[in-house]
Design a protein around this motif. Sequence first.
Motif, PDB file in Angstrom:
ATOM      1  N   CYS A 111       0.836  -1.197   0.000  1.00  0.00           N
ATOM      2  CA  CYS A 111       0.000   0.000   0.000  1.00  0.00           C
ATOM      3  C   CYS A 111       0.874   1.251   0.000  1.00  0.00           C
ATOM      4  CB  CYS A 111      -0.936  -0.022   1.203  1.00  0.00           C
ATOM      5  SG  CYS A 111      -2.400   0.991   0.984  1.00  0.00           S
ATOM      6  N   ASP A 112       1.985   1.218   0.757  1.00  0.00           N
ATOM      7  CA  ASP A 112       2.919   2.354   0.774  1.00  0.00           C
ATOM      8  C   ASP A 112       3.499   2.596  -0.612  1.00  0.00           C
ATOM      9  OD1 ASP A 112       2.494   2.738   3.481  1.00  0.00           O
ATOM     10  OD2 ASP A 112       4.291   1.635   4.090  1.00  0.00           O
ATOM     11  N   LEU A 113       3.868   1.518  -1.323  1.00  0.00           N
ATOM     12  CA  LEU A 113       4.415   1.661  -2.676  1.00  0.00           C
ATOM     13  C   LEU A 113       3.360   2.213  -3.638  1.00  0.00           C
ATOM     14  CD1 LEU A 113       6.461  -1.653  -2.971  1.00  0.00           C
ATOM     15  CD2 LEU A 113       7.368   0.661  -2.774  1.00  0.00           C
ATOM     16  N   LEU A 114       2.143   1.695  -3.537  1.00  0.00           N
ATOM     17  CA  LEU A 114       1.073   2.190  -4.393  1.00  0.00           C
ATOM     18  C   LEU A 114       0.766   3.656  -4.096  1.00  0.00           C
ATOM     19  CD1 LEU A 114      -1.397  -0.830  -4.452  1.00  0.00           C
ATOM     20  CD2 LEU A 114      -0.150   0.115  -6.392  1.00  0.00           C
ATOM     21  N   ARG A 115       0.747   4.028  -2.819  1.00  0.00           N
ATOM     22  CA  ARG A 115       0.481   5.419  -2.451  1.00  0.00           C
ATOM     23  C   ARG A 115       1.548   6.340  -3.029  1.00  0.00           C
ATOM     24  NH1 ARG A 115      -0.369   6.803   3.623  1.00  0.00           N
ATOM     25  NH2 ARG A 115       1.324   5.318   3.671  1.00  0.00           N
ATOM     26  N   SER A 116       2.799   5.932  -2.947  1.00  0.00           N
ATOM     27  CA  SER A 116       3.900   6.733  -3.497  1.00  0.00           C
ATOM     28  C   SER A 116       3.755   6.886  -5.016  1.00  0.00           C
ATOM     29  CB  SER A 116       5.233   6.076  -3.147  1.00  0.00           C
ATOM     30  OG  SER A 116       6.289   6.761  -3.748  1.00  0.00           O
ATOM     31  N   ALA A 117       3.451   5.801  -5.695  1.00  0.00           N
ATOM     32  CA  ALA A 117       3.271   5.847  -7.150  1.00  0.00           C
ATOM     33  C   ALA A 117       2.031   6.665  -7.515  1.00  0.00           C
ATOM     34  CB  ALA A 117       3.172   4.444  -7.726  1.00  0.00           C
ATOM     35  N   ALA A 118       0.957   6.521  -6.746  1.00  0.00           N
ATOM     36  CA  ALA A 118      -0.274   7.257  -7.022  1.00  0.00           C
ATOM     37  C   ALA A 118      -0.074   8.764  -6.841  1.00  0.00           C
ATOM     38  CB  ALA A 118      -1.402   6.756  -6.128  1.00  0.00           C
ATOM     39  N   ALA A 119       0.759   9.141  -5.900  1.00  0.00           N
ATOM     40  CA  ALA A 119       1.039  10.568  -5.674  1.00  0.00           C
ATOM     41  C   ALA A 119       1.642  11.216  -6.916  1.00  0.00           C
ATOM     42  CB  ALA A 119       1.968  10.738  -4.476  1.00  0.00           C
ATOM     43  N   ASP A 120       2.354  10.432  -7.712  1.00  0.00           N
ATOM     44  CA  ASP A 120       2.948  10.933  -8.964  1.00  0.00           C
ATOM     45  C   ASP A 120       2.102  10.570 -10.182  1.00  0.00           C
ATOM     46  OD1 ASP A 120       5.155  12.088  -7.694  1.00  0.00           O
ATOM     47  OD2 ASP A 120       6.257  10.186  -7.690  1.00  0.00           O
ATOM     48  N   ASN A 121       0.868  10.145  -9.959  1.00  0.00           N
ATOM     49  CA  ASN A 121      -0.057   9.742 -11.019  1.00  0.00           C
ATOM     50  C   ASN A 121       0.499   8.592 -11.862  1.00  0.00           C
ATOM     51  OD1 ASN A 121      -2.525   9.892 -12.360  1.00  0.00           O
ATOM     52  ND2 ASN A 121      -1.712  11.260 -13.917  1.00  0.00           N
ATOM     53  N   LEU A 122       1.117   7.649 -11.178  1.00  0.00           N
ATOM     54  CA  LEU A 122       1.712   6.490 -11.842  1.00  0.00           C
ATOM     55  C   LEU A 122       0.964   5.196 -11.540  1.00  0.00           C
ATOM     56  CD1 LEU A 122       5.457   7.322 -11.117  1.00  0.00           C
ATOM     57  CD2 LEU A 122       4.269   7.554 -13.310  1.00  0.00           C
ATOM     58  N   ALA A 123      -0.024   5.240 -10.652  1.00  0.00           N
ATOM     59  CA  ALA A 123      -0.720   4.002 -10.283  1.00  0.00           C
ATOM     60  C   ALA A 123      -2.170   4.279  -9.911  1.00  0.00           C
ATOM     61  CB  ALA A 123      -0.015   3.325  -9.108  1.00  0.00           C
ATOM     62  N   ALA A 124      -2.997   3.319 -10.211  1.00  0.00           N
ATOM     63  CA  ALA A 124      -4.400   3.268  -9.777  1.00  0.00           C
ATOM     64  C   ALA A 124      -4.715   1.787  -9.628  1.00  0.00           C
ATOM     65  CB  ALA A 124      -5.321   3.921 -10.798  1.00  0.00           C
ATOM     66  N   VAL A 125      -5.753   1.477  -8.891  1.00  0.00           N
ATOM     67  CA  VAL A 125      -6.119   0.082  -8.665  1.00  0.00           C
ATOM     68  C   VAL A 125      -7.538  -0.143  -9.191  1.00  0.00           C
ATOM     69  CG1 VAL A 125      -6.527  -1.692  -6.914  1.00  0.00           C
ATOM     70  CG2 VAL A 125      -4.609  -0.111  -6.661  1.00  0.00           C
ATOM     71  N   PHE A 126      -7.729  -1.241  -9.896  1.00  0.00           N
ATOM     72  CA  PHE A 126      -9.035  -1.652 -10.398  1.00  0.00           C
ATOM     73  C   PHE A 126      -9.466  -2.884  -9.610  1.00  0.00           C
ATOM     74  CE2 PHE A 126      -7.338   0.975 -13.611  1.00  0.00           C
ATOM     75  CZ  PHE A 126      -8.364   1.389 -14.440  1.00  0.00           C
ATOM     76  N   ILE A 127     -10.652  -2.829  -9.047  1.00  0.00           N
ATOM     77  CA  ILE A 127     -11.176  -3.948  -8.264  1.00  0.00           C
ATOM     78  C   ILE A 127     -12.548  -4.325  -8.818  1.00  0.00           C
ATOM     79  CG2 ILE A 127     -12.029  -4.658  -5.992  1.00  0.00           C
ATOM     80  CD1 ILE A 127      -9.831  -2.978  -4.762  1.00  0.00           C
ATOM     81  N   SER A 128     -12.740  -5.610  -9.047  1.00  0.00           N
ATOM     82  CA  SER A 128     -14.050  -6.051  -9.525  1.00  0.00           C
ATOM     83  C   SER A 128     -14.976  -6.269  -8.337  1.00  0.00           C
ATOM     84  CB  SER A 128     -13.929  -7.324 -10.363  1.00  0.00           C
ATOM     85  OG  SER A 128     -13.468  -8.393  -9.572  1.00  0.00           O
ATOM     86  N   LEU A 129     -16.230  -5.923  -8.542  1.00  0.00           N
ATOM     87  CA  LEU A 129     -17.262  -6.132  -7.539  1.00  0.00           C
ATOM     88  C   LEU A 129     -18.463  -6.697  -8.289  1.00  0.00           C
ATOM     89  CD1 LEU A 129     -17.992  -5.758  -4.543  1.00  0.00           C
ATOM     90  CD2 LEU A 129     -18.858  -3.480  -5.142  1.00  0.00           C
ATOM     91  N   THR A 130     -18.652  -7.986  -8.162  1.00  0.00           N
ATOM     92  CA  THR A 130     -19.656  -8.701  -8.940  1.00  0.00           C
ATOM     93  C   THR A 130     -21.032  -8.666  -8.301  1.00  0.00           C
ATOM     94  OG1 THR A 130     -17.903 -10.157  -9.692  1.00  0.00           O
ATOM     95  CG2 THR A 130     -20.136 -10.916 -10.057  1.00  0.00           C
ATOM     96  N   THR A 131     -21.068  -8.779  -7.006  1.00  0.00           N
ATOM     97  CA  THR A 131     -22.340  -8.837  -6.273  1.00  0.00           C
ATOM     98  C   THR A 131     -22.090  -8.422  -4.842  1.00  0.00           C
ATOM     99  OG1 THR A 131     -24.182 -10.276  -5.614  1.00  0.00           O
ATOM    100  CG2 THR A 131     -22.005 -11.288  -5.694  1.00  0.00           C
ATOM    101  N   LEU A 132     -23.149  -8.028  -4.156  1.00  0.00           N
ATOM    102  CA  LEU A 132     -23.070  -7.764  -2.719  1.00  0.00           C
ATOM    103  C   LEU A 132     -23.598  -8.953  -1.931  1.00  0.00           C
ATOM    104  CD1 LEU A 132     -24.327  -4.065  -2.659  1.00  0.00           C
ATOM    105  CD2 LEU A 132     -21.966  -4.895  -2.529  1.00  0.00           C
ATOM    106  N   ASP A 133     -24.169  -9.920  -2.611  1.00  0.00           N
ATOM    107  CA  ASP A 133     -24.769 -11.093  -1.986  1.00  0.00           C
ATOM    108  C   ASP A 133     -23.698 -12.159  -1.748  1.00  0.00           C
ATOM    109  OD1 ASP A 133     -26.018 -13.641  -1.599  1.00  0.00           O
ATOM    110  OD2 ASP A 133     -27.834 -12.901  -2.566  1.00  0.00           O
ATOM    111  N   PRO A 134     -23.368 -12.440  -0.482  1.00  0.00           N
ATOM    112  CA  PRO A 134     -22.309 -13.422  -0.199  1.00  0.00           C
ATOM    113  C   PRO A 134     -22.587 -14.813  -0.773  1.00  0.00           C
ATOM    114  CG  PRO A 134     -22.909 -12.236   1.798  1.00  0.00           C
ATOM    115  CD  PRO A 134     -23.904 -11.848   0.733  1.00  0.00           C
ATOM    116  N   ALA A 135     -23.841 -15.222  -0.819  1.00  0.00           N
ATOM    117  CA  ALA A 135     -24.169 -16.553  -1.347  1.00  0.00           C
ATOM    118  C   ALA A 135     -23.896 -16.618  -2.851  1.00  0.00           C
ATOM    119  CB  ALA A 135     -25.629 -16.899  -1.051  1.00  0.00           C
ATOM    120  N   ILE A 136     -24.317 -15.606  -3.581  1.00  0.00           N
ATOM    121  CA  ILE A 136     -24.023 -15.576  -5.021  1.00  0.00           C
ATOM    122  C   ILE A 136     -22.523 -15.515  -5.232  1.00  0.00           C
ATOM    123  CG2 ILE A 136     -24.249 -14.255  -7.167  1.00  0.00           C
ATOM    124  CD1 ILE A 136     -27.041 -13.395  -6.226  1.00  0.00           C
ATOM    125  N   SER A 137     -21.846 -14.691  -4.444  1.00  0.00           N
ATOM    126  CA  SER A 137     -20.399 -14.556  -4.571  1.00  0.00           C
ATOM    127  C   SER A 137     -19.691 -15.898  -4.370  1.00  0.00           C
ATOM    128  CB  SER A 137     -19.883 -13.538  -3.549  1.00  0.00           C
ATOM    129  OG  SER A 137     -18.494 -13.410  -3.628  1.00  0.00           O
TER     130      SER A 137
END
Length: 189
Positions: free
Chosen positions: A5-31
Amino acid sequence: MSICCDLLRSAAADNLAAVFISLTTLDPAISRSLEPRAASPARRLRTIATLAQAGIPVHVNTAPIIPFINEPEIEALLKAARDAGALCAHYTVLRLPWEVSPLFRQWLATHFPDRAERVMNRVREMRGGRDYKADFRNRMKGEGVWADLVRQRFHKACARLGYVRECTALRTDLFQPPRPATPQLGLPF
């Protein structure tokens, strides 16, 4: 905070990193049934919050959107991710290329037998009458009336929730292509 997270924060401060996270459902059973070895929805939302609080831009990908399974959750998914700190949002409708189609049909028959035919009919409506259409222009979003309705719902929810429409492109000016080990293995740059 972790070293990662520290490395990502440092890279993000220079606009060199972003994170993409998938979110398919909020339902734990479907997940659990759809993505049995993936992080739970609650854990994904905690990850979004942790990264966002660290100043790392987070994009959420609501994918795949499956008619009558997680499609009713589009707005709730976007709200939960935005509340956790996501800045940008993307989506993909269900794609069933080649060998994925029979596996998905089997999953659907096992977990949602009451909706299986209805789901597949809607998928085919968004894919020009087929389970899958590889057309580059439409393969991620689909085509037709139902694809347009998903698109409208998604964009209206994003606007209402304050998602950034066009996310800032990451800097690439500091990166250099790797030099080939030998001239035979590479092309001149």
